[in-house]
Each structure stands twice: as structure tokens, then as C-alpha cells.
Write a protein that holds these residues in place. Structure first.
Motif, short mmCIF file in Angstrom:
data_model
loop_
_atom_site.label_atom_id
_atom_site.label_comp_id
_atom_site.label_asym_id
_atom_site.label_seq_id
_atom_site.Cartn_x
_atom_site.Cartn_y
_atom_site.Cartn_z
N PRO A 148 0.83 -1.21 0.00
CA PRO A 148 0.00 0.00 0.00
C PRO A 148 0.87 1.26 0.00
CG PRO A 148 -0.87 -1.60 1.55
CD PRO A 148 0.45 -2.15 1.09
N GLY A 149 0.52 2.19 -0.87
CA GLY A 149 1.23 3.45 -0.94
C GLY A 149 2.39 3.47 -1.91
N LEU A 150 2.84 2.32 -2.42
CA LEU A 150 3.97 2.28 -3.35
C LEU A 150 3.47 1.87 -4.73
CD1 LEU A 150 7.00 2.39 -3.99
CD2 LEU A 150 7.14 -0.03 -3.29
N SER A 151 3.65 2.75 -5.72
CA SER A 151 3.27 2.48 -7.11
C SER A 151 4.52 2.44 -7.96
CB SER A 151 2.34 3.58 -7.63
OG SER A 151 1.20 3.72 -6.81
N THR A 152 4.61 1.45 -8.85
CA THR A 152 5.79 1.30 -9.69
C THR A 152 5.40 1.00 -11.13
OG1 THR A 152 5.98 -1.07 -9.25
CG2 THR A 152 7.15 0.41 -7.75
N VAL A 182 3.00 9.68 4.04
CA VAL A 182 1.82 9.74 4.91
C VAL A 182 0.65 10.10 3.99
CG1 VAL A 182 3.09 10.37 6.99
CG2 VAL A 182 2.22 12.17 5.47
N PRO A 183 -0.58 9.84 4.40
CA PRO A 183 -1.70 10.15 3.50
C PRO A 183 -1.68 11.59 3.01
CG PRO A 183 -2.47 8.84 5.36
CD PRO A 183 -1.04 9.17 5.64
N GLY A 184 -1.72 11.73 1.70
CA GLY A 184 -1.74 13.05 1.08
C GLY A 184 -0.38 13.61 0.71
N TYR A 185 0.72 12.95 1.13
CA TYR A 185 2.07 13.45 0.86
C TYR A 185 2.93 12.31 0.31
CZ TYR A 185 0.59 17.44 3.65
OH TYR A 185 -0.10 18.52 4.12
N ALA A 186 3.58 12.56 -0.83
CA ALA A 186 4.33 11.48 -1.47
C ALA A 186 5.54 12.03 -2.19
CB ALA A 186 3.43 10.74 -2.47
N VAL A 187 6.48 11.12 -2.43
CA VAL A 187 7.63 11.42 -3.29
C VAL A 187 7.52 10.53 -4.52
CG1 VAL A 187 9.14 12.13 -1.40
CG2 VAL A 187 9.06 9.72 -2.07
N THR A 213 4.51 15.34 -4.17
CA THR A 213 3.10 15.70 -4.36
C THR A 213 2.48 15.87 -2.98
OG1 THR A 213 2.24 13.44 -4.36
CG2 THR A 213 3.05 14.31 -6.46
N ALA A 214 1.51 16.79 -2.92
CA ALA A 214 0.86 17.04 -1.64
C ALA A 214 -0.59 17.40 -1.88
CB ALA A 214 1.57 18.17 -0.89
N ASN A 215 -1.45 16.90 -1.00
CA ASN A 215 -2.87 17.26 -0.98
C ASN A 215 -3.24 17.65 0.44
OD1 ASN A 215 -2.65 14.74 -3.11
ND2 ASN A 215 -3.99 16.39 -3.82
N PRO A 216 -2.80 18.83 0.89
CA PRO A 216 -2.99 19.21 2.29
C PRO A 216 -4.43 19.52 2.66
CG PRO A 216 -2.03 21.02 1.05
CD PRO A 216 -2.04 19.83 0.14
#
Length: 927
Positions: free
Chosen positions: A568-572, A599-604, A668-671
Motif C-alpha cells: 500500500p502506498g507504493l506504485s511502480t 503519509v496520507p496526502g504526501y508522497a515522493v 506531491t501534496a494534498n494538504p
């Protein structure tokens, strides 16, 4: 209701899962039934995409690579109706300068993504590769040496959305996808439609250009020469020049029908007619236009229309038809889409004054008689002439395919064909070497490029116990290309009887027998001043008989791709591609991209890939010859195919594909609900970039004289040439940042705030100046200073787009302002000593165009549910690029600025053009 637009930039295989899962008709472009509207610029984070991935669960939010999504509303709102101009306003990393007096490039202007070449961005329509244009840009514009896709042939009303993948994607889509991929999705509605009529016109004051009311005269009524710059007359002026021109109107309609009444089938058609009158941003030309008689100026100087040049958009008439259709057939679906575009355009070359040597009627002169310096001398056009270049562009394409389930695999088989034909005419001109016997209108020849495609794409989801099913896709493509050159009329390129070349190292007796003039040019040279008519149609010489070309090639490609979310949370995404070209061999590319939500809403996220761009057929086989005059002697400058004997003699080698390594990383962020932010860094290194050399042998320099002597020594009849080489290694790096904030207003409407930024820097890392047989000649440079500066600094260093869109009840508005960063407009004069050989030292005629903000406003009103009204202004504050300097340079530089800066006041490198304020209105009717 939540927007869930299905985007399918990518191969057919990835779209099939979506097409059958949602039972919507259009391949690679379908939407769920819950779709309501698209955000004007970048869609919300929940938008499902397969751009850059063949997974059916990717969204803008969890994409491992950056993707912009432009909605139909954003595309059709605003005053611009050309797709490239629309993208220039909406996408920060997209650049669309609008050159003038650039031959065919006036009618078909190139655009760039991330500052790379126009041919390093792959363009798709409904997920299928679009054919490129036949025109090869060989003039001094951004994109010199490239052939691009003509996106302006696609009417805005036919477009459902545009996806811009800002990442290298050669391993997924093949050649050209170094800068990224632009996918244009066609409308696919099966009912209803829209008709739109728009009208607009430029109403503008030319910044820094004076309105001339007449020439200043002395007591004898003679015009007065400017005592500080003898090239020009003194003039009376009255403020700045105000013009109203560029009348543009568009009539377009799009409608959908059930295909033979079947559920799930559709037939969607778009028709558009667009007329654009020319714009003219030239000032008043204060140079003498007529030959003097002794010390007296021709009295016609006082009444001559000194806005004789045309510098701006050409007159153009566009007619387009687009079809997009699908028909369910059991477990399968037949689909097709097709297009037709006819564009007739008329642009201008440089004006030839009455005093121009190619306006002289040499037929009335003896071979040894110089043209007389008097008002009454015989000329071909009494006041001079403005050659016009008419281009007839015909573009069409069609694709048909069958998709469905084959043993659990989503399969798609398609075939397609596209062709672009570009025919030239030179009007209101003359071939001075034929004198009065010359035509005045010429068929200047034509170019044709065609592409045939066969695609097979397949995909399947496998459940390995990961967070989501693993999508495995594979496919193959066969492509055939053909490039043809059709010569023009004989007189359009030929050297006629009213030109005779000087004879060096001869005697007086022989010169007298030849009817020439002895000793005026050099002590033992016989010249013929009464036989000095220039070759070819003035303004645009025709393609010569020697240029006739018919060449083709083919390639075969295969790819495979894995899309997985291991946890969960890792897309490749992992992709690989093999391609075989009949003309240069094989290439292999690969890509890995990943995104991890910390964390939910924040990714690299980030990606690494290698890519390639095959040398185009245009670059390999294009050929033409033009005649330059050096010290009165005609020099044929050949644009030579690399395989030609002349190019080989000068050291040309077979072109290799450009190869790239792309690295990107971002966050990416969705605050907040409705608020998304992405920031991405990119670094693109390209090896063996294909560029056009300098005109070798075409100047009076010592090096070029030695090149001409060398060519003569090897038996060549051509005295100067240029050709394509793998000439540069480069690095392009920058940052893209996009913020999108959707602010709902309950039942009243919504606001959407978008802020986007691009920083971009091009740098030449290495030059290929391998001279081969020319190595013994000092000072030979294959890719010179002006082109180097254009390459590195001829596009904006940065760009900011800020927009606010609102819909409140029956009213709507768009307010957008765009900041275009500084651009260097390079001059041809070399830097002062000791930097004459420098590629980076500033020259006295280099001009840095300062950053400018361009603001657009539009107001909309819905009159009931069917009628929609809009008024607006593009560039509402009438902003222009910096005026080019003219007259005498500062004392520290010395000399004078180029004379054309006085009347053509703006640089063709301006990233927003130089047309000024555009006012428009639009009415739409839904049915």
C-alpha cells in the motif's frame, strides 16, 4: 458528483481495460458515467489516468510521473483558436514563438516542450501516433532543423481533453518521446452537440514604433537624410502607431449520434472553418526606396507608402473535418477516427525596393553597361515589389481498429495512415535573370510526408497478492514512412540569360570580345554589370529539379510493461522497448518509475529512463539549392542529404539516433480537500543531437573561400553546402511546479485557482566539430555562435501561469496572467576582439528580451440552458516585447545596429509573439 475522467495517453492496450469496464465507446479517451466537468487547467487528484502507465487504477494523485490534464472548457474558452497558442497559455513548459518572414515556418510554426526540439515531443491522437508535417524548418527560428506535428490542424471543438506527460517515455511510446508526450483526445458523445461562432480583431498600439506623417524636407523640397545615420531619412512623427487588423472569425460545430442506433455506439463529427486576416507589425521604413539622380532624390520618396513590409501573422483560411466513431460487435468493438485539414496561407518575404539590384531590367543594358543611376532607369516594378509566399497545406489521416477480450486478455488491433502535403507558390515576384520574360507567379514545388501504422496491444491484470493487481502489457508496432519532394517551375529556381559570371585572369582583348568590362573588379577580371540579374523567384526560390526525392523506410517495435503496487502506498512502473529501423538499425530503451506515499496526502516520486529519437526522413533526404552572390559571383548553396557526394566530400556521416537519459524526482501534496501541489525536477541529457551545419563555403571569409577551392578540387559543381550532423551533446534541466485549488461554492458554483511555474535551462555539453577533410582549413565551425546562443538561450528561462476561473449561477469568468521569462535574441555580428571565436561572449547586436506579463480576461453568460455568450481580451494591457535597438550603437560598441531593426521592431524569438491586444466575442448554442 466526483469527476472521474478516464485518460488514456499511452498505448491501446492499457485503454482496452477501461473501454470494456465502463462500456464507453472511444478508445483511449473514455469517461465514467459520473463525469460532470473538467477543471480548466489541471484536473483534480482523483482523475484516473493511464498517461505514462498502463495500469487502470492510476490517478493524477498517485501517478509516478507528472501529467497535466487540460479540459475541453479550458481549451475552448479564451480568444485563441489555434491549439498551439492555447497550449502556450496553459502549459508553463510549452513554448510557441510566432516568427514572421520565415518562409514556410510562417504557415506551420514549431512548438517546444521543456525547451527541447519540436521533434522531441511525441504527439498522439486518441492514443495513436500522429504523423509529422512535411515541412522541415531550416530558417533561423526556434526549432531550426526539425519537422514537427501540426497540432493547429486539430480544431479546438473536436478536442475532449489534452494530456501532457512531462517525462521521457520512449520505452513506452517509441521515438520522439524524449521531452514528453501530448495526447489529444477527441470528442466521443453519442448525442447532442454544440455550434460556436467567434469573431475577434487586434486593437493595438505598437510600443516604441512612431507613426510617421511624412518626411522632413529642406528648402528645395528634398528629403533630409538623418545626419546621425545616413541610412535613413528624417521624418515627422505623431505619437505611436495604432493599428486594427488580424480580423479572425471561426464557425464550428460538433455533434454526436448513435452509430446505427446501437447502444454504446457513436458517431461524433466536428467541422470548423477559420479565417484569419494578416497582421502587420512593421513600422515605417525610412530608407531611400528609389535610385537617386546625382544628388537629387526621386520625388516619389515623399509619397511612397513606407509600411511596405509585412511583419506578423499571415493570412490563413483553415477548413477541418474530424470524425470519431465506434460500433459494438458482440464481445468486440470496431472503432475509427479520421481527420482532414486544408489550410491556405499567404505570408510575405522581404520587400525589394525600386533601387534593388534584382528590380533592374537588365534586358535593355549591354553586358558591360552598369545600371544607370537615374530616375528613368528601366525597372521591372516601378515602386519595387513585395514577394508573397502562398502555401497550400493538405493534411489527412484515418485509423481503424478492433478491440475486445481474447482469452482474458484485452486486445486491440489497429491500422492507420496519415499524410501531410505542403505546396508552395511564389507570387508578385520576378526571376531577374530572365528579365521581362520572367513569370511573376511561380509554382515553387512541394513536400509530402506520409506514415502508415499497424498496432497490436494487449494487457492483462494478474493478482499476485500485492496491494493491487499487477498489470502486464505488451504489444508491437509496424511503421512505414515516405518523404517526397516535388520540384517547382523551371524559372522558379533557374539562372537565366541575364546573368553572366565574372571571368578572372583574362585579357582585355578577350574581355572585349565577350562584351564585358575589364579591370573594374580586379586588374585581370572581366565582369558584366549589365548581366547581374539574380537567380530564382525573388523571396522564395523554387525547389530545383535536382531536389526531386522519393524515399521511404520502415521500423518494427515491440514493448512490454509491468505496473504494480507491491505494498500500500507504493506504485511502480517498469517498461522496456526494442525497435528496429531499416535505415540505421536497432535501439533498446527502458524506464523505471515509482511513487511512495509517506503519509496520507504526501508522497515522493521519480523516474529514470533512457530514450531515443530516430533521425527523421526529412533530415536524412531533404535537399534543395539556393543561389547566393558573393562579390558578384553566384554561389549555389546546397542543403545536401548526408549520403550525397557533396556532403560526403565535406565529411558528412550517416546520422545516428539521438539518445537520452532522463532523470526526474518530485513531491506531491494534498494538504486540503480540493488542493493539490506537485513539484518535479528533471534532468535530460541527450547525446548526438541532430543539427544543421552552417553554410560551409557561402561567405567571403578566408575559411569559406578555402572550402570552395576544396570542393572545386574534388570535382564538385556545388560551391557551398550545409547538411545534418550529430553535432551536439546537451543537458536540459529544470523544475515544474503546479498548484490547483478547487473551491466549491455550494449550489452557487465554484472557483478554481491554478498556479504553475517552469524553470528551464539548456546547455551544450559537447560539440562535434570533427571536420574530416576540412580539418586543414583554419576557422571552420560546423555549428556556429548564433545557432549556439539560439539553442541555449532562445527560449524563456522561466514561465509562470496564474489563473482564476469562476462559475457563479449563469455567469462565468476567467482571469489569467502569464509571465514569460527573459529570452536572448542573438545577432549575427561577432563579439569584439579578442572574443570573435567565442560561442558565449555577447555580440553588439544581441538583445535580451526582458520578462513580460501577459494578461487575458473573459466574461461568460449562459442565456438559458442552450445559449452561451462570451466577450474577452487577450493581452488586455497591450504588452509588447522589448523594441529592438536601431541607428548607431553606443560609442563603446561602435558601428550601427542592423538596418531592419528600424522598421521591423520586434524579435521573432518573443515567446508570446508581437501582435498586441486582441478583442473578441463568442456565441455558442447547445443542441
Amino acid at each position: 458528483m466526483k469527476l472521474r475522467t478516464i485518460l488514456t495517453t499511452g498505448s491501446a492496450a492499457s485503454a482496452i481495460v477501461l473501454a470494456f469496464a465502463t462500456a464507453v465507446p472511444a478508445f483511449a479517451q473514455d469517461t465514467t458515467p459520473a463525469e460532470e466537468e473538467a477543471t480548466p487547467a489541471t484536473d483534480d487528484a482523483s482523475t484516473i489516468i493511464v498517461t505514462g502507465s498502463r495500469s487502470t487504477t492510476r490517478t493524477v494523485e498517485n501517478s509516478p510521473v507528472p501529467v497535466d490534464v487540460l479540459s475541453a472548457e479550458a481549451i475552448t474558452e479564451g480568444g485563441q483558436v489555434e491549439t498551439n497558442k492555447i497550449l502556450n497559455k496553459l502549459v508553463p513548459s510549452f513554448n510557441f514563438p510566432q516568427p514572421a518572414i520565415s518562409d514556410g515556418s510562417d504557415a506551420l510554426r514549431p512548438a517546444t516542450l521543456r525547451g527541447l526540439s519540436p521533434d522531441q515531443t511525441l504527439v498522439l491522437v486518441n492514443g495513436k501516433r500522429r504523423h509529422t508535417a512535411a515541412l522541415l524548418n531550416i530558417n533561423g527560428t526556434v526549432g531550426r532543423g526539425s519537422a514537427a506535428v501540426d497540432m493547429n490542424s486539430i480544431p479546438a471543438l473536436a478536442i475532449k481533453s489534452i494530456e501532457v506527460l512531462r517525462d521521457g517515455a520512449s520505452s513506452q511510446y517509441g521515438s520522439d518521446a524524449i521531452a514528453g508526450v501530448i495526447n489529444i483526445r477527441l470528442q466521443d458523445a453519442s448525442e447532442g452537440g454544440k455550434a460556436v461562432a467567434s469573431y475577434g480583431k487586434y486593437d493595438t498600439t505598437l510600443d516604441g514604433v512612431s507613426k510617421v506623417t511624412g518626411l522632413q524636407v529642406n528648402a528645395a523640397g528634398q528629403p533630409i537624410i538623418d545626419p546621425t545615420d545616413s541610412r535613413y531619412f528624417l521624418a515627422n512623427t505623431s505619437g505611436e502607431l495604432h493599428v486594427r487588423d488580424g480580423e479572425t472569425y471561426t464557425l464550428a460545430s460538433n455533434f454526436g449520434l448513435p452509430f446505427f442506433g446501437t447502444e454504446g455506439g457513436y458517431l461524433n463529427l466536428t467541422a470548423e472553418y477559420r479565417h484569419r486576416s494578416r497582421t502587420n507589425r512593421t513600422g515605417f521604413d525610412l530608407r531611400p526606396n528609389y535610385v537617386k539622380s546625382g544628388a537629387l532624390f526621386d520625388p516619389r520618396e515623399l509619397t511612397f507608402d513606407r509600411r511596405e513590409f509585412r511583419f506578423g501573422d499571415p493570412t490563413a483560411d483553415d477548413f477541418s473535418l474530424f470524425l470519431n466513431a465506434a460500433y459494438p460487435l458482440g464481445d468486440f468493438e470496431i472503432y475509427t477516427f479520421a481527420s482532414f485539414n486544408q489550410r491556405d496561407s499567404v505570408s510575405a518575404a522581404n520587400y525589394r525596393g525600386e533601387n534593388n539590384a534584382n528590380n533592374v531590367d537588365y534586358s535593355v543594358l549591354a553586358p558591360n553597361q552598369p545600371p544607370p543611376g537615374s530616375f528613368t532607369r528601366a525597372v521591372l516594378y516601378p515602386d519595387g515589389f513585395l514577394p508573397l509566399i502562398k502555401s497550400d497545406l493538405t493534411d489527412y489521416s484515418y485509423t481503424a481498429g478492433l478491440r475486445g477480450d481474447v482469452s482474458g486478455w484485452n486486445a486491440d488491433l489497429s491500422v492507420g495512415f496519415g499524410q501531410n502535403q505542403f505546396d508552395y507558390q511564389t507570387l508578385n515576384s520576378i526571376n531577374a535573370s530572365f528579365g521581362p520574360a520572367s513569370q511573376t507567379n511561380f509554382d515553387a514545388g512541394g513536400l509530402k510526408y506520409s506514415q502508415g501504422l499497424v498496432n497490436l496491444d494487449m494487457s492483462h491484470d494478474f493478482d499476485f497478492g500485492f496491494a493491487k493487481p499487477v498489470t502486464f502489457a505488451l504489444g508491437a508496432e509496424y511503421r512505414n514512412e515516405r518523404y517526397q519532394i516535388r520540384p517547382g517551375d523551371f524559372q522558379s529556381y533557374a539562372l537565366g540569360p541575364l546573368f553572366r559570371a565574372a571571368v578572372p585572369n583574362t585579357t582585355l582583348a578577350n574581355c572585349t570580345a565577350l562584351g564585358g568590362r575589364y579591370g573594374s573588379v580586379a586588374a585581370t577580371t572581366c565582369d558584366f554589370p549589365g548581366r547581374a540579374g539574380g537567380a530564382g523567384a525573388q523571396g522564395f526560390p523554387g525547389l530545383p529539379a535536382s531536389a526531386a526525392t522519393d524515399a521511404d523506410r520502415h521500423n518494427l517495435a515491440g514493448y512490454a510493461e509491468l505496473d504494480a503496487d507491491p505494498i500500500p502506498g507504493l506504485s511502480t512502473t517498469l517498461a522496456g522497448r526494442f525497435e528496429h529501423y531499416s535505415d540505421f538499425g536497432n535501439t533498446v530503451t527502458g524506464k523505471f518509475a515509482a511513487r511512495y506515499e509517506i503519509v496520507p496526502g504526501y508522497a515522493v516520486r521519480g523516474s529514470i529512463s533512457n530514450g531515443f529519437r530516430a533521425p527523421s526522413l526529412h533530415q536524412q533526404v531533404f535537399t534543395t539549392t539556393s543561389t547566393n552572390f558573393i562579390a558578384g559571383v553566384p554561389v549555389d548553396v546546397l542543403t545536401a542529404p548526408v549520403s550525397s557526394p557533396v556532403a560526403r566530400a565535406l565529411g558528412a556521416k550517416d546520422l545516428k539516433p539521438e539518445k537520452s537519459v532522463n532523470i526526474s524526482g518530485g513531491v506531491t501534496a494534498n494538504p486540503l480537500a480540493g488542493l493539490s501541489l506537485t513539484v518535479d525536477y528533471y534532468n535530460i541529457k541527450i547525446k548526438d543531437r541532430i543539427v544543421l551545419t552552417e553554410n560551409l563555403g557561402a561567405s567571403t571569409s578566408t575559411a569559406d573561400a578555402a572550402i570552395r577551392a576544396y570542393l572545386a578540387s574534388v570535382g564538385s559543381t556545388v560551391t557551398a553546402a550545409r547538411f545534418f550532423i550529430n553535432g551536439l551533446d546537451s543537458r536540459t534541466q529544470g523544475v515544474d511546479a503546479v498548484m490547483n485549488w478547487r473551491l466549491p461554492l455550494g449550489g452557487l458554483g465554484k472557483f478554481v485557482l491554478t498556479a504553475a511555474y517552469n524553470y528551464n535551462k539548456n546547455k551544450i555539453l559537447k560539440r562535434n566539430n570533427t571536420l574530416g577533410p576540412l580539418a586543414s582549413i583554419p576557422g571552420v565551425v560546423l555549428f556556429g555562435r548564433t545557432e549556439s546562443l539560439r539553442f541555449e538561450k532562445g527560449q524563456p528561462k522561466d514561465k509562470i501561469v496564474l489563473s482564476l476561473d469562476g462559475d457563479i449561477s449563469s455567469f462565468g469568468f476567467t482571469a489569467r496572467t502569464t509571465r514569460y521569462g527573459k529570452v536572448l535574441s542573438p545577432g549575427s555580428t561577432l563579439p569584439a576582439a579578442p572574443n570573435q571565436a567565442s560561442f558565449t561572449a555577447p555580440g553588439p547586436d544581441d538583445v535580451t528580451l526582458s520578462p513580460k506579463w501577459i494578461t487575458d480576461l473573459e466574461l461568460r453568460y449562459d442565456l438559458g440552458e442552450k445559449y452561451h455568450l462570451a466577450i474577452g481580451a487577450d493581452n488586455v494591457f497591450d504588452v509588447y516585447p522589448d523594441r529592438l535597438p536601431f541607428g548607431n550603437r553606443p560609442t563603446s560598441l561602435g558601428g550601427q545596429y542592423p538596418q531592419n531593426n528600424q522598421y521591423n521592431a520586434y524579435s521573432i524569438f518573443s515567446p508570446f509573439g508581437f501582435n498586441g491586444r486582441f478583442l473578441y466575442g463568442r456565441i455558442g448554442v447547445d443542441f
